[in-house]
Scaffold this motif. Structure first.
Motif, PDB file in Angstrom:
ATOM      1  N   ARG A  94       0.849  -1.199   0.000  1.00  0.00           N
ATOM      2  CA  ARG A  94       0.000   0.000   0.000  1.00  0.00           C
ATOM      3  C   ARG A  94       0.882   1.245   0.000  1.00  0.00           C
ATOM      4  O   ARG A  94       1.753   1.367   0.863  1.00  0.00           O
ATOM      5  N   HIS A  96       0.370   5.034   0.575  1.00  0.00           N
ATOM      6  CA  HIS A  96      -0.592   6.056   0.997  1.00  0.00           C
ATOM      7  C   HIS A  96       0.045   6.798   2.171  1.00  0.00           C
ATOM      8  O   HIS A  96       0.730   6.170   2.999  1.00  0.00           O
ATOM      9  N   LYS A 114      -7.471 -14.573   5.765  1.00  0.00           N
ATOM     10  CA  LYS A 114      -8.063 -14.468   4.426  1.00  0.00           C
ATOM     11  C   LYS A 114      -7.445 -15.501   3.492  1.00  0.00           C
ATOM     12  O   LYS A 114      -8.142 -16.230   2.785  1.00  0.00           O
ATOM     13  N   ARG A 134      -0.390  10.157  -5.491  1.00  0.00           N
ATOM     14  CA  ARG A 134      -1.308  11.124  -6.099  1.00  0.00           C
ATOM     15  C   ARG A 134      -0.577  12.429  -6.416  1.00  0.00           C
ATOM     16  O   ARG A 134       0.148  12.963  -5.585  1.00  0.00           O
ATOM     17  N   GLY A 165      -0.533  -5.588  -5.393  1.00  0.00           N
ATOM     18  CA  GLY A 165      -0.995  -4.212  -5.214  1.00  0.00           C
ATOM     19  C   GLY A 165      -1.955  -4.060  -4.046  1.00  0.00           C
ATOM     20  O   GLY A 165      -2.386  -5.023  -3.429  1.00  0.00           O
ATOM     21  N   ASP A 166      -2.259  -2.819  -3.738  1.00  0.00           N
ATOM     22  CA  ASP A 166      -3.277  -2.442  -2.748  1.00  0.00           C
ATOM     23  C   ASP A 166      -3.525  -0.955  -3.025  1.00  0.00           C
ATOM     24  O   ASP A 166      -3.243  -0.485  -4.143  1.00  0.00           O
ATOM     25  N   ILE A 167      -4.002  -0.208  -2.055  1.00  0.00           N
ATOM     26  CA  ILE A 167      -4.258   1.217  -2.282  1.00  0.00           C
ATOM     27  C   ILE A 167      -2.990   1.892  -2.820  1.00  0.00           C
ATOM     28  O   ILE A 167      -1.910   1.735  -2.257  1.00  0.00           O
ATOM     29  N   GLY A 168      -3.132   2.599  -3.918  1.00  0.00           N
ATOM     30  CA  GLY A 168      -2.015   3.369  -4.481  1.00  0.00           C
ATOM     31  C   GLY A 168      -1.018   2.534  -5.266  1.00  0.00           C
ATOM     32  O   GLY A 168      -0.044   3.069  -5.800  1.00  0.00           O
ATOM     33  N   THR A 210     -10.953  -8.657  -7.081  1.00  0.00           N
ATOM     34  CA  THR A 210     -11.400  -8.316  -5.724  1.00  0.00           C
ATOM     35  C   THR A 210     -12.845  -7.814  -5.759  1.00  0.00           C
ATOM     36  O   THR A 210     -13.700  -8.258  -4.976  1.00  0.00           O
ATOM     37  N   SER A 239     -13.608   4.597  -5.377  1.00  0.00           N
ATOM     38  CA  SER A 239     -13.766   4.572  -6.837  1.00  0.00           C
ATOM     39  C   SER A 239     -12.445   4.131  -7.442  1.00  0.00           C
ATOM     40  O   SER A 239     -12.049   4.571  -8.511  1.00  0.00           O
ATOM     41  N   SER A 261     -17.678   6.989  -4.096  1.00  0.00           N
ATOM     42  CA  SER A 261     -16.981   8.120  -3.468  1.00  0.00           C
ATOM     43  C   SER A 261     -15.485   8.124  -3.800  1.00  0.00           C
ATOM     44  O   SER A 261     -14.940   7.148  -4.314  1.00  0.00           O
ATOM     45  N   SER A 263     -11.798  10.305  -1.804  1.00  0.00           N
ATOM     46  CA  SER A 263     -11.526  10.905  -0.495  1.00  0.00           C
ATOM     47  C   SER A 263     -11.951  12.379  -0.444  1.00  0.00           C
ATOM     48  O   SER A 263     -11.897  12.983   0.624  1.00  0.00           O
ATOM     49  N   SER A 264     -12.425  12.942  -1.571  1.00  0.00           N
ATOM     50  CA  SER A 264     -12.888  14.338  -1.556  1.00  0.00           C
ATOM     51  C   SER A 264     -14.405  14.472  -1.451  1.00  0.00           C
ATOM     52  O   SER A 264     -14.902  15.523  -1.070  1.00  0.00           O
ATOM     53  N   LYS A 282     -11.182   7.793 -13.933  1.00  0.00           N
ATOM     54  CA  LYS A 282     -10.314   7.381 -12.825  1.00  0.00           C
ATOM     55  C   LYS A 282      -9.059   6.637 -13.295  1.00  0.00           C
ATOM     56  O   LYS A 282      -7.988   6.850 -12.752  1.00  0.00           O
ATOM     57  N   ALA A 319     -13.360   1.307   0.067  1.00  0.00           N
ATOM     58  CA  ALA A 319     -12.338   2.363   0.092  1.00  0.00           C
ATOM     59  C   ALA A 319     -11.218   2.017   1.064  1.00  0.00           C
ATOM     60  O   ALA A 319     -10.129   1.631   0.639  1.00  0.00           O
ATOM     61  N   GLY A 343     -15.589  -4.957   0.512  1.00  0.00           N
ATOM     62  CA  GLY A 343     -14.541  -5.064  -0.510  1.00  0.00           C
ATOM     63  C   GLY A 343     -13.208  -4.577   0.033  1.00  0.00           C
ATOM     64  O   GLY A 343     -12.153  -5.049  -0.348  1.00  0.00           O
TER      65      GLY A 343
HETATM   66  P1  NDP Z   1      -7.253   2.141  -4.916  1.00  0.00           P
HETATM   67  O1  NDP Z   1      -6.060   2.945  -4.568  1.00  0.00           O
HETATM   68  O2  NDP Z   1      -7.417   1.662  -6.317  1.00  0.00           O
HETATM   69  O3  NDP Z   1      -8.604   2.925  -4.532  1.00  0.00           O
HETATM   70  C1  NDP Z   1      -8.836   3.349  -3.228  1.00  0.00           C
HETATM   71  C2  NDP Z   1     -10.114   4.166  -3.226  1.00  0.00           C
HETATM   72  O4  NDP Z   1     -10.467   4.443  -1.874  1.00  0.00           O
HETATM   73  C3  NDP Z   1      -9.969   5.503  -3.916  1.00  0.00           C
HETATM   74  O5  NDP Z   1     -11.207   5.876  -4.454  1.00  0.00           O
HETATM   75  C4  NDP Z   1      -9.574   6.411  -2.763  1.00  0.00           C
HETATM   76  O6  NDP Z   1      -9.916   7.769  -2.991  1.00  0.00           O
HETATM   77  C5  NDP Z   1     -10.398   5.855  -1.634  1.00  0.00           C
HETATM   78  N1  NDP Z   1      -9.710   6.096  -0.357  1.00  0.00           N
HETATM   79  C6  NDP Z   1      -8.473   5.676   0.009  1.00  0.00           C
HETATM   80  N2  NDP Z   1      -8.145   6.103   1.236  1.00  0.00           N
HETATM   81  C7  NDP Z   1      -9.195   6.823   1.644  1.00  0.00           C
HETATM   82  C8  NDP Z   1      -9.479   7.527   2.836  1.00  0.00           C
HETATM   83  N3  NDP Z   1      -8.586   7.602   3.846  1.00  0.00           N
HETATM   84  N4  NDP Z   1     -10.698   8.136   2.918  1.00  0.00           N
HETATM   85  C9  NDP Z   1     -11.583   8.064   1.906  1.00  0.00           C
HETATM   86  N5  NDP Z   1     -11.368   7.410   0.758  1.00  0.00           N
HETATM   87  C10 NDP Z   1     -10.197   6.806   0.634  1.00  0.00           C
HETATM   88  O7  NDP Z   1      -7.226   0.908  -3.884  1.00  0.00           O
HETATM   89  P2  NDP Z   1      -7.981  -0.494  -3.995  1.00  0.00           P
HETATM   90  O8  NDP Z   1      -9.272  -0.319  -4.683  1.00  0.00           O
HETATM   91  O9  NDP Z   1      -7.006  -1.482  -4.500  1.00  0.00           O
HETATM   92  O10 NDP Z   1      -8.204  -0.852  -2.455  1.00  0.00           O
HETATM   93  C11 NDP Z   1      -9.396  -0.452  -1.747  1.00  0.00           C
HETATM   94  C12 NDP Z   1      -9.567  -1.309  -0.511  1.00  0.00           C
HETATM   95  O11 NDP Z   1      -9.660  -2.679  -0.896  1.00  0.00           O
HETATM   96  C13 NDP Z   1      -8.419  -1.250   0.509  1.00  0.00           C
HETATM   97  O12 NDP Z   1      -8.945  -1.423   1.802  1.00  0.00           O
HETATM   98  C14 NDP Z   1      -7.600  -2.480   0.152  1.00  0.00           C
HETATM   99  O13 NDP Z   1      -6.824  -2.935   1.247  1.00  0.00           O
HETATM  100  C15 NDP Z   1      -8.705  -3.454  -0.187  1.00  0.00           C
HETATM  101  N6  NDP Z   1      -8.296  -4.595  -1.009  1.00  0.00           N
HETATM  102  C16 NDP Z   1      -7.713  -4.407  -2.225  1.00  0.00           C
HETATM  103  C17 NDP Z   1      -7.375  -5.501  -2.979  1.00  0.00           C
HETATM  104  C18 NDP Z   1      -6.870  -5.371  -4.378  1.00  0.00           C
HETATM  105  O14 NDP Z   1      -6.787  -6.383  -5.068  1.00  0.00           O
HETATM  106  N7  NDP Z   1      -6.558  -4.192  -4.854  1.00  0.00           N
HETATM  107  C19 NDP Z   1      -7.516  -6.868  -2.456  1.00  0.00           C
HETATM  108  C20 NDP Z   1      -8.219  -6.954  -1.206  1.00  0.00           C
HETATM  109  C21 NDP Z   1      -8.568  -5.848  -0.506  1.00  0.00           C
HETATM  110  P3  NDP Z   1      -8.782   8.814  -3.485  1.00  0.00           P
HETATM  111  O15 NDP Z   1      -8.540   8.466  -4.926  1.00  0.00           O
HETATM  112  O16 NDP Z   1      -9.391  10.137  -3.285  1.00  0.00           O
HETATM  113  O17 NDP Z   1      -7.599   8.565  -2.615  1.00  0.00           O
END
Ligand code: NDP
Length: 445
Positions: A94, A96, A114, A134, A165-168, A210, A239, A261, A263-264, A282, A319, A343
């Motif tokens: 991740r 972030h 898991k 970002r 991968g994961d967030i970011g 996922t 999103s 949604s 984060s904005s 996106k 998210a 999710g």
């Molecule tokens: P992405 O980076 O593709 O998307 C994350 C989304 O969540 C973005 O829309 C982001 O908005 C929003 N977000 C992130 N942090 C915050 C915050 N603090 N407050 C509000 N919105 C937020 O990540 P993923 O879609 O890959 O991951 C999303 C979730 O799913 C996470 O919890 C991750 O651990 C989990 N997950 C992911 C997997 C995968 O295969 N990718 C597998 C299993 C679980 P913004 O663009 O504005 O930051």
């Protein structure tokens, strides 16, 4: 919580101060495990829980890189190799700004259970950095990824630890990370990372897995009440990767997804979200949801606030952790909520989970509902090991089988332990027993 387990939990919390998310994840799992220890006192004697809560290895490292203006930037990198009883450590990275050890450890701890639930031979781990991709150029992201891998490469490998991968961290970042690994090691070791591009060792369906898997799991829960996604009004948070594919799959099954949604803020699109436009904004333009609203008529954009103000019959939080609290849960229940499929990892607070369970809402916890991503990563490893690549249809069929299997494992475990329909209990016990048995068999290590 069972008093024996509470004492162990308190010691774990005291040994790991300041790691709130890790404490939350440990507490939530321990709350389910009392009945297992009544049946299996040998787990207590072998200190399985104490060992499970102590990662096998934790790596923290400096990541220096230069930005486009030539300034030196320093980030912190993490990899927590939590448990390898069932296979090589497996779990995402991740990137972030909120990332610190407590987040990486909560994610790694969840990942152990898991991965066990998928039935695949993979252990649990997680990593990342407080780097924020970002607003960074491709060249900056590449330099960061190269520096990150220059340290990480010595700790990973297809038989040791396989990040994803994961967030970011999406396809772009995995590409730069893989390139640097290959360059340093002089090995084309496809199985060292998953989430790769299709032309260089990736698996079809991995990007979708996922989000698709979350919807498949939720559909299985809905079936137990004689219903389905057909005609449901769905709200999704996020999103990003998981959210986009959850929206696509839910709509393919006949639901209308009316809100999502970032984060904005969030959008409300009563006609049903246009997934093609969302992906354009996106994924291609790396834009914001506000841009989606500007391009599509009849869509409301709400800056700030919470998407959980929008009524739904099915909620899919996709998210981040702790984004859905007790108040939001109570509001959703009043609005006629039927089911929640997580999710994201731990998106519902403990208060929210209690509200859902008391109200009789079907609740699929992330460690079960979002396991399709890591399961398809394991399918990617299988394809890499056999130098093969499977069709979209075949891979999606495997994903569906796996998700239906996870649902069955959670539901039947909840039945066996006398709490039918409690997927939290089913997921925690189902995952734990598998790992605990393997740890017992492998001796005191
Ligand atoms: P992405 O980076 O593709 O998307 C994350 C989304 O969540 C973005 O829309 C982001 O908005 C929003 N977000 C992130 N942090 C915050 C915050 N603090 N407050 C509000 N919105 C937020 O990540 P993923 O879609 O890959 O991951 C999303 C979730 O799913 C996470 O919890 C991750 O651990 C989990 N997950 C992911 C997997 C995968 O295969 N990718 C597998 C299993 C679980 P913004 O663009 O504005 O930051």
């Amino acid at each position: 919580m069972d008093a024996r387990l509470e004492a162990i939990r308190d010691t774990v919390l005291a040994r790991n101060p300041g790691e709130a998310e890790f404490h939350q994840a440990v507490t939530e799992v321990f709350e389910s495990l009392g009945p297992v220890h009544d049946r299996h006192p040998e787990f207590l004697e072998a200190a399985i829980l104490e060992r499970l809560c102590e990662p096998e290895r934790q790596i923290i490292f400096r990541v220096p890189w230069t930005d486009d203006a030539g300034r030196v930037q320093i980030n912190r990198g993490f990899r927590v190799e939590f448990n390898s009883a069932l296979g090589p450590y497996k779990g995402g990275l991740r990137f972030h700004p909120s990332v610190y050890l407590g987040i990486v450890k909560f994610l790694g701890f969840e990942q152990i259970f898991k991965n066990a639930l998928t039935g695949m031979p993979i252990g649990g781990g997680k990593g990342g950095s407080d780097f924020d991709p970002r607003g960074r150029s491709d060249a900056e992201v590449m330099r960061f990824c190269q520096s990150f891998m220059t340290e990480l490469y010595r700790h990973i490998g297809e038989y040791t630890d396989v990040p994803a991968g994961d967030i970011g961290v999406g396809g772009r970042e995995i590409g730069y990370l893989f390139g640097q690994y290959k360059r340093i090691t002089n090995r084309y070791e496809s199985g060292v990372l998953t989430g790769k591009g299709i032309s260089w060792g990736g698996s079809l369906v991995r990007p979708e897995a996922t989000g698709f898997g979350t919807v498949i799991f939720t559909q299985e829960m809905l079936k137990t009440r004689g219903t389905s996604f057909e005609g449901q009004r769905v709200v999704v948070s996020g999103s990003g990767n998981v959210a986009i594919h959850a929206i696509a799959k839910a709509q393919a099954l006949g639901a209308t997804v009316v809100a999502c949604s970032d984060s904005s803020g969030y959008i409300v699109d009563e006609a049903g979200i246009d997934v093609g436009l969302l992906r354009e904004v996106k994924e291609v333009e790396r834009g914001r949801l506000k841009d989606y609203a500007g391009r599509r008529g009849g869509v409301a954009y709400v800056g700030g606030g919470t998407v959980w103000d929008v009524d739904a019959t099915v909620a899919l939080p996709c998210a981040t952790q702790n984004e859905l609290d007790g108040d939001a849960a109570a509001r959703l229940v009043r609005g006629g909520l039927l089911a929640v499929g997580e999710g994201a990892n731990m998106p519902s607070t403990r208060e929210a989970v209690a509200v859902f369970q008391e109200a009789g809402v079907l609740f699929g916890p992330g460690k079960a509902a979002n396991a399709g991503g890591v399961a398809t990563s394991a399918l990617e490893m299988q394809q890499n090991a056999s130098r093969d690549s499977w069709s979209f249809e075949h891979t999606e069929e495997r994903l569906t089988e796996i998700m239906v299997g996870i649902h069955h494992r959670c539901a039947s475990t909840a039945d066996e332990y006398g709490d039918p329909g409690n997927y939290v209990l089913g997921a925690n016990i189902g995952g734990f027993v598998k790992v605990a048995d393997a740890m017992l068999a492998q001796g005191l290590i």
